[in-house]
Write a protein that holds these residues in place. Structure first.
Motif, PDB file in Angstrom:
ATOM      1  N   VAL A 175       0.845  -1.197   0.000  1.00  0.00           N
ATOM      2  CA  VAL A 175       0.000   0.000   0.000  1.00  0.00           C
ATOM      3  C   VAL A 175       0.883   1.250   0.000  1.00  0.00           C
ATOM      4  CG1 VAL A 175      -1.854   1.239   1.221  1.00  0.00           C
ATOM      5  CG2 VAL A 175      -1.789  -1.270   1.273  1.00  0.00           C
ATOM      6  N   GLY A 176       0.534   2.209  -0.809  1.00  0.00           N
ATOM      7  CA  GLY A 176       1.216   3.504  -0.797  1.00  0.00           C
ATOM      8  C   GLY A 176       0.563   4.411   0.230  1.00  0.00           C
ATOM      9  N   ILE A 177       1.378   5.043   1.054  1.00  0.00           N
ATOM     10  CA  ILE A 177       0.844   5.882   2.134  1.00  0.00           C
ATOM     11  C   ILE A 177       1.281   7.320   1.873  1.00  0.00           C
ATOM     12  CG2 ILE A 177       0.796   6.268   4.632  1.00  0.00           C
ATOM     13  CD1 ILE A 177      -0.262   3.509   3.937  1.00  0.00           C
ATOM     14  N   LYS A 178       0.333   8.197   1.725  1.00  0.00           N
ATOM     15  CA  LYS A 178       0.649   9.613   1.501  1.00  0.00           C
ATOM     16  C   LYS A 178       1.570  10.106   2.609  1.00  0.00           C
ATOM     17  CE  LYS A 178      -1.559  14.084   0.542  1.00  0.00           C
ATOM     18  NZ  LYS A 178      -2.841  14.800   0.401  1.00  0.00           N
ATOM     19  N   ASP A 179       2.565  10.876   2.227  1.00  0.00           N
ATOM     20  CA  ASP A 179       3.636  11.216   3.168  1.00  0.00           C
ATOM     21  C   ASP A 179       3.257  12.316   4.155  1.00  0.00           C
ATOM     22  OD1 ASP A 179       6.107  10.624   4.177  1.00  0.00           O
ATOM     23  OD2 ASP A 179       7.102  12.199   3.015  1.00  0.00           O
ATOM     24  N   LEU A 180       1.976  12.346   4.468  1.00  0.00           N
ATOM     25  CA  LEU A 180       1.407  13.254   5.462  1.00  0.00           C
ATOM     26  C   LEU A 180       0.876  12.401   6.615  1.00  0.00           C
ATOM     27  CD1 LEU A 180       0.627  16.382   5.131  1.00  0.00           C
ATOM     28  CD2 LEU A 180      -1.654  15.563   4.576  1.00  0.00           C
ATOM     29  N   HIS A 217      -3.807  -0.455  11.149  1.00  0.00           N
ATOM     30  CA  HIS A 217      -4.893  -1.343  10.725  1.00  0.00           C
ATOM     31  C   HIS A 217      -4.521  -2.050   9.409  1.00  0.00           C
ATOM     32  CE1 HIS A 217      -9.531  -1.839  10.183  1.00  0.00           C
ATOM     33  NE2 HIS A 217      -8.890  -2.978  10.202  1.00  0.00           N
ATOM     34  N   ILE A 218      -3.925  -1.306   8.500  1.00  0.00           N
ATOM     35  CA  ILE A 218      -3.489  -1.884   7.221  1.00  0.00           C
ATOM     36  C   ILE A 218      -2.471  -2.998   7.469  1.00  0.00           C
ATOM     37  CG2 ILE A 218      -2.026  -1.315   5.223  1.00  0.00           C
ATOM     38  CD1 ILE A 218      -3.654   1.344   5.030  1.00  0.00           C
ATOM     39  N   ARG A 219      -1.537  -2.747   8.375  1.00  0.00           N
ATOM     40  CA  ARG A 219      -0.549  -3.796   8.679  1.00  0.00           C
ATOM     41  C   ARG A 219      -1.214  -4.999   9.343  1.00  0.00           C
ATOM     42  NH1 ARG A 219       4.789  -1.152   8.271  1.00  0.00           N
ATOM     43  NH2 ARG A 219       4.670   0.916   9.211  1.00  0.00           N
ATOM     44  N   GLN A 220      -2.187  -4.718  10.201  1.00  0.00           N
ATOM     45  CA  GLN A 220      -2.887  -5.786  10.911  1.00  0.00           C
ATOM     46  C   GLN A 220      -3.615  -6.709   9.933  1.00  0.00           C
ATOM     47  OE1 GLN A 220      -5.272  -3.843  13.981  1.00  0.00           O
ATOM     48  NE2 GLN A 220      -6.450  -5.743  14.118  1.00  0.00           N
ATOM     49  N   LEU A 221      -4.038  -6.163   8.811  1.00  0.00           N
ATOM     50  CA  LEU A 221      -4.674  -6.979   7.769  1.00  0.00           C
ATOM     51  C   LEU A 221      -3.660  -7.805   6.990  1.00  0.00           C
ATOM     52  CD1 LEU A 221      -7.188  -4.285   6.429  1.00  0.00           C
ATOM     53  CD2 LEU A 221      -7.819  -6.433   7.548  1.00  0.00           C
ATOM     54  N   GLY A 222      -2.382  -7.619   7.283  1.00  0.00           N
ATOM     55  CA  GLY A 222      -1.339  -8.391   6.595  1.00  0.00           C
ATOM     56  C   GLY A 222      -0.650  -7.608   5.491  1.00  0.00           C
ATOM     57  N   ALA A 223      -1.145  -6.420   5.202  1.00  0.00           N
ATOM     58  CA  ALA A 223      -0.578  -5.623   4.103  1.00  0.00           C
ATOM     59  C   ALA A 223       0.732  -4.969   4.531  1.00  0.00           C
ATOM     60  CB  ALA A 223      -1.585  -4.560   3.667  1.00  0.00           C
ATOM     61  N   ALA A 224       1.459  -4.480   3.538  1.00  0.00           N
ATOM     62  CA  ALA A 224       2.757  -3.848   3.787  1.00  0.00           C
ATOM     63  C   ALA A 224       2.707  -2.387   3.370  1.00  0.00           C
ATOM     64  CB  ALA A 224       3.832  -4.568   2.984  1.00  0.00           C
ATOM     65  N   VAL A 225       3.452  -1.561   4.085  1.00  0.00           N
ATOM     66  CA  VAL A 225       3.662  -0.183   3.630  1.00  0.00           C
ATOM     67  C   VAL A 225       4.724  -0.241   2.537  1.00  0.00           C
ATOM     68  CG1 VAL A 225       4.510   2.099   4.279  1.00  0.00           C
ATOM     69  CG2 VAL A 225       2.996   0.825   5.830  1.00  0.00           C
ATOM     70  N   PHE A 226       4.307  -0.025   1.300  1.00  0.00           N
ATOM     71  CA  PHE A 226       5.250  -0.107   0.183  1.00  0.00           C
ATOM     72  C   PHE A 226       6.167   1.108   0.179  1.00  0.00           C
ATOM     73  CE2 PHE A 226       6.572   0.290  -4.284  1.00  0.00           C
ATOM     74  CZ  PHE A 226       6.978  -1.012  -4.537  1.00  0.00           C
ATOM     75  N   GLY A 227       5.612   2.251   0.492  1.00  0.00           N
ATOM     76  CA  GLY A 227       6.410   3.468   0.534  1.00  0.00           C
ATOM     77  C   GLY A 227       5.541   4.651   0.857  1.00  0.00           C
ATOM     78  N   LYS A 228       6.203   5.781   1.047  1.00  0.00           N
ATOM     79  CA  LYS A 228       5.503   7.026   1.327  1.00  0.00           C
ATOM     80  C   LYS A 228       5.382   7.797   0.016  1.00  0.00           C
ATOM     81  CE  LYS A 228       4.508   7.878   5.014  1.00  0.00           C
ATOM     82  NZ  LYS A 228       5.111   8.397   6.239  1.00  0.00           N
ATOM     83  N   THR A 229       4.175   8.244  -0.286  1.00  0.00           N
ATOM     84  CA  THR A 229       3.943   8.881  -1.583  1.00  0.00           C
ATOM     85  C   THR A 229       3.993  10.406  -1.481  1.00  0.00           C
ATOM     86  OG1 THR A 229       1.561   8.836  -1.225  1.00  0.00           O
ATOM     87  CG2 THR A 229       2.520   6.962  -2.390  1.00  0.00           C
ATOM     88  N   VAL A 230       4.441  11.003  -2.556  1.00  0.00           N
ATOM     89  CA  VAL A 230       4.646  12.450  -2.607  1.00  0.00           C
ATOM     90  C   VAL A 230       3.340  13.203  -2.349  1.00  0.00           C
ATOM     91  CG1 VAL A 230       5.161  14.377  -4.179  1.00  0.00           C
ATOM     92  CG2 VAL A 230       6.643  12.342  -4.131  1.00  0.00           C
ATOM     93  N   THR A 231       3.426  14.188  -1.476  1.00  0.00           N
ATOM     94  CA  THR A 231       2.324  15.124  -1.250  1.00  0.00           C
ATOM     95  C   THR A 231       2.830  16.525  -1.553  1.00  0.00           C
ATOM     96  OG1 THR A 231       0.882  16.131   0.441  1.00  0.00           O
ATOM     97  CG2 THR A 231       2.948  15.203   1.229  1.00  0.00           C
ATOM     98  N   THR A 232       1.949  17.425  -1.914  1.00  0.00           N
ATOM     99  CA  THR A 232       2.333  18.837  -1.937  1.00  0.00           C
ATOM    100  C   THR A 232       2.698  19.228  -0.502  1.00  0.00           C
ATOM    101  OG1 THR A 232       0.083  19.549  -1.524  1.00  0.00           O
ATOM    102  CG2 THR A 232       0.738  19.316  -3.838  1.00  0.00           C
ATOM    103  N   GLU A 233       3.317  20.391  -0.349  1.00  0.00           N
ATOM    104  CA  GLU A 233       3.730  20.883   0.976  1.00  0.00           C
ATOM    105  C   GLU A 233       2.510  20.934   1.920  1.00  0.00           C
ATOM    106  OE1 GLU A 233       4.251  25.061   1.024  1.00  0.00           O
ATOM    107  OE2 GLU A 233       5.890  25.042   2.501  1.00  0.00           O
ATOM    108  N   PHE A 234       2.545  20.121   2.958  1.00  0.00           N
ATOM    109  CA  PHE A 234       1.473  20.078   3.961  1.00  0.00           C
ATOM    110  C   PHE A 234       0.093  19.902   3.331  1.00  0.00           C
ATOM    111  CE2 PHE A 234       4.705  22.702   6.324  1.00  0.00           C
ATOM    112  CZ  PHE A 234       4.980  21.772   7.316  1.00  0.00           C
TER     113      PHE A 234
END
Lengths: 437, 437
Positions: free
Chosen positions: B68-73, B102-119
């Motif tokens: 899963v991609g997680i927004k870097d905010l 919760h995502i990890r608890q479902l067995g999923a992985a944090v693939f990476g942090k995805t680019v967000t605009t500033e804040f």
């Protein structure tokens, strides 16, 4: 004419009626007789339900025959809802606030609308203190506290934004509770300040307010376990179970120099009595930042109350008090950033309070500076209630003594957010451990 | 080198893995290969979990092997959480936001942090549009939309305060949902505007976002029935059940002159296709007052966002963009009364929208003015998302066509507050009724 007897309190009356020892009609008539005797000089009610309607309207339910006083800021389908303002002098809303509908559903009756200060802010109504007509009953829930204290109704609804349930209850020698923010439904209540407004209960014992709270609280609670008391069967005379001997945090405040000698002495005596019964009472203080919460609370009130009342003041300047005008002016000068900083502090300290109170069952403090002030113009200093309203923490007051002038003095107990059930049990222990005031 | 294949989408991958047709490791490796191929030119990620950690960290659960991609905010216990700001370039928080846990608890992985605009405000990051690198992917959830569109991850979390999930999803030709305000947990997400911030889901189909929403939504819902979809058994290939042919309210807006001819033609064609499949599509407009909600939304954003960022701008002026400084300046100029009037309008219209939408399953509108703008400096006009963010209504976008330049065009569906489940079922019907875009 022989003075009337004080009718039974809420819990006792419901049991007597359920067990057939007292008819709902007889109980209502006792309350009407009491009102007829006391109300001409007390001025607790804006409007009363006609006695015939009360007697004919008795319906089944756990509270059949119980008359309740409703603060005149809370919508009722008949009688006026004046909000304590001449602007709404003739307003009949035609619908019940959900908590009023719930009260009727339990079989209880709306006995009347009780006097509030103007929009629950500062401009007082005509109610006098039942113990001494030259003194204020406190406010803004003036009529609710006075009507319960005079034995007219066993229960009344009030509202508290700063100190409007706890202070009048203390000044009138009755028990008042303001539960956690959000724990009691407040739809249909004319707002003063949305992030501070609470509906509260005034009755003659901790057991009675606990009983009312438990039936009338918000059923969609986020952490229901912490606010729910087990229901008490109708065939028992025993009320809610008290806690065991509690650990109490006896609070020092930056405002202790405002407290009268009588109030201090009454507290000292109560503390000694509670210790003798097994309570641990330790001196306690909060970090200084907490006391900045009182300024933040006034910021919220000026912004939210000012925003609500700017139209009233503009359209009806001659029917708006100087207090209301001042509230609007102060709110107008506030920036959005100030407002949001106050909201931020509120949220942070509300969560932090549980950590501060750790190891104690409740915080013990005073409800007011002392006895009710003389005169009706000023309903009293709310500073000892303000922080708990800001934080939305549950607060409970009960009488402990009388002043030299015969006016009531009380104590106040506070618990962490949503620890309402434990506060009420602790309060019940305290009530049972002190001699009747 | 042969181009990689696009790995399965979220729902299909979970089923293939649960049924033993695909190993979690193989699926993860396909996604890693896809990232290795696309990411050097796409710039969707701020940080990625090392492949060895991904493969070794596979645990049991319904989402075993799902990256899963997680927004870097959004807080993650490892990898940086930069909030898109150089001020936080090296921040590693050491804890997960509850939704990430919760995502990890479902067995999923944090693939990476995805680019967000500033804040999550205006200053863009380096991500390009996967369909044309000379165009913006939209923002603020730029990396989440691009990573899903490029087939790197089957699911990414984004956030939306104005149009930050729907717009980038539409610009990147994927499906995005922003559920009702409060319906998805947002603790651990760096706030932009507390009364507007939503967490949203970006995936490749309505079925996929519905699946993610149903598992990850807030479990303490006030009206759970209206937002809950029945769980789909792991041994079925069929996703959520679509609604029957819906009645759609095709919205006219005061901003329709900003819409490109291509976008208009794409919508006309989709409407004809939906009608051909049995949908009733009627032209619809809202009372003018609704459109004042967009100004009110910017008022809330300037006040709340400005209050949050005033310290950043003051302490780190050289690391704060002009956009952020402007936000703070605008907020500083706002009064508390302006702020509270905007909050009041928000609450009133949120409740009223259900009445306006009565008789329709959803409102049909556009997600953006047209294709993604050229260049990376401007992430696009959010005006067609703003009202739904202000009102906190659930919104869903899906691709319907390509522009002459090959960039995606989408549609948007909106439903009343907390009618999330019905919106997703309606969206599924629409998706199944349109030819693949």
């Amino acid at each position: 004419m022989k003075p009337t007897k004080v009718p039974l309190g809420l819990f006792a009356a419901t049991r007597a009626i359920a067990q057939g020892k007292l008819s709902p009609q007889d109980y209502l008539q006792q309350c009407v007789a009491r009102a007829d005797e006391r109300e001409p000089s007390l001025h607790a009610f804006v409007a009363r339900t006609p006695t015939d309607n009360l007697l004919q309207g008795v319906s089944d339910g756990e509270w059949a025959g119980i008359p309740v006083g409703i603060k005149d800021l809370i919508a009722t389908r008949e009688l006026t809802t004046t909000n304590g303002s001449p602007i709404y002098a003739d307003q009949v809303l035609g619908y019940d606030a959900p908590i009023v509908a719930h009260i009727r559903q339990l079989g209880a009756a709306v006995f009347g609308k009780t006097v509030t200060t103007e929009f629950a802010w500062r401009q007082p109504g005509p109610t006098v203190n039942p113990f001494n007509a030259a003194h204020t009953p406190g406010g803004s829930s003036s009529g609710s506290a006075a009507a319960v204290a005079a034995g007219i109704v066993p229960l009344a609804l009030g509202t508290q934004t700063v100190g409007s349930v706890i202070r009048p209850a203390a000044f009138c020698g009755v028990v008042g509770v303001k539960a956690s923010f959000g724990a009691v439904p407040r739809e249909g209540v004319f707002p003063l300040s949305g992030s501070l407004d609470h509906v509260g209960f005034i009755a003659r014992s901790v057991n009675d307010v606990a009983y009312a709270f438990n039936l009338l609280r918000n059923k969609v609670a986020i952490e229901p376990d912490s606010i729910v008391l087990p229901p008490v069967p109708m065939n028992t005379e025993v009320g809610i179970e008290p806690s065991s001997a509690p650990r109490l945090a006896w609070l020092r405040t930056p405002f202790d120099d405002r407290v009268t000698v009588e109030q201090k002495q009454a507290m000292d005596k109560s503390v000694a009595q509670l210790r003798a019964k097994g309570a641990v009472v330790e001196e306690f203080s909060l970090p200084d930042e907490y006391w900045t919460g009182i300024d933040a609370m006034f910021c919220l009130l000026e912004c939210e109350g000012g925003a609500i009342h700017q139209e009233h003041v503009k359209r009806f300047p001659e029917r708006s008090s100087v207090h209301l005008k001042e509230l609007v002016e102060k709110g107008q000068a506030r920036s959005a950033f100030e407002y949001l900083a106050a909201r931020g502090l509120q949220q942070r300290l509300r969560a932090d309070a549980a950590t501060q109170f750790k190891g104690f069952d409740a915080v013990l403090t005073i409800p007011a500076t002392g006895e009710a002030p003389e005169g009706l113009a000023f309903t009293g200093d709310p500073v000892f209630c303000a922080l708990w309203s800001f934080l939305g923490l549950p607060a409970l007051t009960m009488p402990i003594a009388r002043s030299a002038k015969g006016l009531p003095l009380g104590l106040q107990l506070i618990a962490p957010y949503r620890q309402d059930a434990h506060l009420l049990r602790t309060g019940r222990w305290v009530e049972l451990s002190l001699p009747a005031a």
